[in-house]
Design a protein around this motif. Structure first.
Motif, PDB file in Angstrom:
ATOM      1  N   VAL A 234      47.453 118.995  89.679  1.00 26.69           N
ATOM      2  CA  VAL A 234      46.627 119.611  90.709  1.00 26.69           C
ATOM      3  C   VAL A 234      47.553 120.148  91.786  1.00 26.69           C
ATOM      4  N   HIS A 235      47.343 121.388  92.166  1.00 21.77           N
ATOM      5  CA  HIS A 235      48.189 122.046  93.169  1.00 21.77           C
ATOM      6  C   HIS A 235      47.403 122.134  94.481  1.00 21.77           C
ATOM      7  N   LEU A 236      47.425 121.064  95.257  1.00 23.91           N
ATOM      8  CA  LEU A 236      46.786 121.085  96.578  1.00 23.91           C
ATOM      9  C   LEU A 236      47.855 121.500  97.587  1.00 23.91           C
ATOM     10  N   ARG A 237      48.451 120.573  98.294  1.00 24.37           N
ATOM     11  CA  ARG A 237      49.572 120.891  99.178  1.00 24.37           C
ATOM     12  C   ARG A 237      50.880 120.823  98.403  1.00 24.37           C
ATOM     13  N   GLU A 238      50.909 119.942  97.435  1.00 21.06           N
ATOM     14  CA  GLU A 238      52.053 119.788  96.547  1.00 21.06           C
ATOM     15  C   GLU A 238      51.502 119.452  95.164  1.00 21.06           C
ATOM     16  N   ILE A 239      52.339 119.442  94.181  1.00 20.67           N
ATOM     17  CA  ILE A 239      51.873 119.162  92.824  1.00 20.67           C
ATOM     18  C   ILE A 239      51.613 117.666  92.670  1.00 20.67           C
ATOM     19  N   GLU A 240      50.401 117.332  92.302  1.00 19.61           N
ATOM     20  CA  GLU A 240      50.008 115.949  92.041  1.00 19.61           C
ATOM     21  C   GLU A 240      49.694 115.820  90.550  1.00 19.61           C
ATOM     22  N   VAL A 241      50.191 114.775  89.938  1.00 14.38           N
ATOM     23  CA  VAL A 241      49.922 114.524  88.522  1.00 14.38           C
ATOM     24  C   VAL A 241      49.112 113.242  88.419  1.00 14.38           C
ATOM     25  N   GLY A 242      48.028 113.299  87.679  1.00 10.65           N
ATOM     26  CA  GLY A 242      47.181 112.126  87.508  1.00 10.65           C
ATOM     27  C   GLY A 242      46.446 112.190  86.197  1.00 10.65           C
ATOM     28  N   THR A 243      45.584 111.205  85.983  1.00 11.69           N
ATOM     29  CA  THR A 243      44.842 111.101  84.727  1.00 11.69           C
ATOM     30  C   THR A 243      43.358 110.982  85.018  1.00 11.69           C
ATOM     31  N   ASP A 244      42.565 111.713  84.255  1.00 13.23           N
ATOM     32  CA  ASP A 244      41.110 111.581  84.276  1.00 13.23           C
ATOM     33  C   ASP A 244      40.700 110.742  83.075  1.00 13.23           C
ATOM     34  N   HIS A 245      39.759 109.814  83.277  1.00 12.73           N
ATOM     35  CA  HIS A 245      39.254 108.974  82.198  1.00 12.73           C
ATOM     36  C   HIS A 245      37.771 109.254  82.005  1.00 12.73           C
ATOM     37  N   TYR A 246      37.365 109.378  80.754  1.00  7.27           N
ATOM     38  CA  TYR A 246      35.970 109.600  80.401  1.00  7.27           C
ATOM     39  C   TYR A 246      35.518 108.489  79.454  1.00  7.27           C
ATOM     40  N   PHE A 247      34.430 107.819  79.787  1.00  7.49           N
ATOM     41  CA  PHE A 247      33.836 106.818  78.917  1.00  7.49           C
ATOM     42  C   PHE A 247      32.379 107.213  78.712  1.00  7.49           C
ATOM     43  N   ALA A 248      31.973 107.421  77.464  1.00  7.38           N
ATOM     44  CA  ALA A 248      30.594 107.820  77.174  1.00  7.38           C
ATOM     45  C   ALA A 248      29.901 106.729  76.374  1.00  7.38           C
ATOM     46  N   LEU A 249      28.682 106.447  76.734  1.00  2.60           N
ATOM     47  CA  LEU A 249      27.831 105.493  76.021  1.00  2.60           C
ATOM     48  C   LEU A 249      26.559 106.253  75.650  1.00  2.60           C
ATOM     49  N   GLN A 250      26.293 106.361  74.333  1.00  5.52           N
ATOM     50  CA  GLN A 250      25.189 107.196  73.876  1.00  5.52           C
ATOM     51  C   GLN A 250      24.401 106.518  72.764  1.00  5.52           C
ATOM     52  N   ALA A 251      23.101 106.775  72.749  1.00 10.32           N
ATOM     53  CA  ALA A 251      22.248 106.397  71.628  1.00 10.32           C
ATOM     54  C   ALA A 251      22.172 107.606  70.706  1.00 10.32           C
ATOM     55  N   GLY A 252      22.068 107.363  69.410  1.00 16.42           N
ATOM     56  CA  GLY A 252      22.081 108.484  68.485  1.00 16.42           C
ATOM     57  C   GLY A 252      21.074 108.359  67.362  1.00 16.42           C
ATOM     58  N   TYR A 253      20.678 109.507  66.850  1.00 18.43           N
ATOM     59  CA  TYR A 253      19.786 109.596  65.696  1.00 18.43           C
ATOM     60  C   TYR A 253      20.482 110.465  64.651  1.00 18.43           C
ATOM     61  N   ARG A 254      20.507 110.010  63.410  1.00 20.78           N
ATOM     62  CA  ARG A 254      21.108 110.787  62.328  1.00 20.78           C
ATOM     63  C   ARG A 254      20.085 111.015  61.225  1.00 20.78           C
ATOM     64  N   PHE A 255      19.986 112.272  60.812  1.00 15.66           N
ATOM     65  CA  PHE A 255      19.096 112.652  59.719  1.00 15.66           C
ATOM     66  C   PHE A 255      19.957 113.094  58.540  1.00 15.66           C
ATOM     67  N   THR A 256      19.861 112.370  57.430  1.00 19.56           N
ATOM     68  CA  THR A 256      20.592 112.717  56.213  1.00 19.56           C
ATOM     69  C   THR A 256      19.692 113.592  55.362  1.00 19.56           C
ATOM     70  N   TYR A 257      20.068 114.858  55.188  1.00 20.20           N
ATOM     71  CA  TYR A 257      19.204 115.765  54.448  1.00 20.20           C
ATOM     72  C   TYR A 257      19.562 115.885  52.969  1.00 20.20           C
TER      73      TYR A 257
END
Length: 129
Positions: free
Chosen positions: A29-52
């Motif tokens: 990220v280039h704000l006042r100076e270059i900053e290096v960091g990490t974004d974390h994503y955690f997803a929790l989902q319910a799902g339905y699967r149809f086998t055709y």
């Protein structure tokens, strides 16, 4: 990204399940100076699967997942007016085409879009019969 999924098959066509996935990315990220960091994503989902279409060792399917994504951003990447580095947002994923090859031990390949990406490749172990 890393994902874990559990599905219960009601019959040979319909299955419900839950998916937990995690991904991260490094950012500059280039704000006042270059900053290096990490974004974390955690997803929790319910799902339905149809086998055709199901053969002896091959299945063709489509799936729909809905839930929430928890997003955590490194504090170094926060902007001055940003109040929080944590968000919860709704998430959706649609697997337009999926193929599973194998019986007890199977390989999966899916093409879709949403929080689980465009292409998903995985391994599946089937309990029971």
């Amino acid at each position: 990204a890393f994902s874990f999924e559990y599905k219960y098959n009601f019959n040979h066509r319909h299955a419900l399940g839950i998916t937990a996935s995690w991904a991260c990315r490094k950012r500059d990220v280039h704000l006042r100076e270059i900053e290096v960091g990490t974004d974390h994503y955690f997803a929790l989902q319910a799902g339905y699967r149809f086998t055709y279409k199901r053969f002896k060792k091959l299945s063709l399917y489509s799936a729909l997942y809905a839930g929430a994504t928890f997003y955590l951003q490194d504090k170094e990447l926060m902007e001055d007016d940003q109040k929080s580095n944590f968000w919860v947002i709704p998430s959706l994923h649609i697997a337009l085409f999926g193929i599973s090859v194998g019986k007890k031990n199977a390989a999966n390949f899916e093409v879709g879009f949403g929080t689980q990406g465009l292409i998903k490749v995985g391994y599946c172990y089937k309990f029971g019969k």
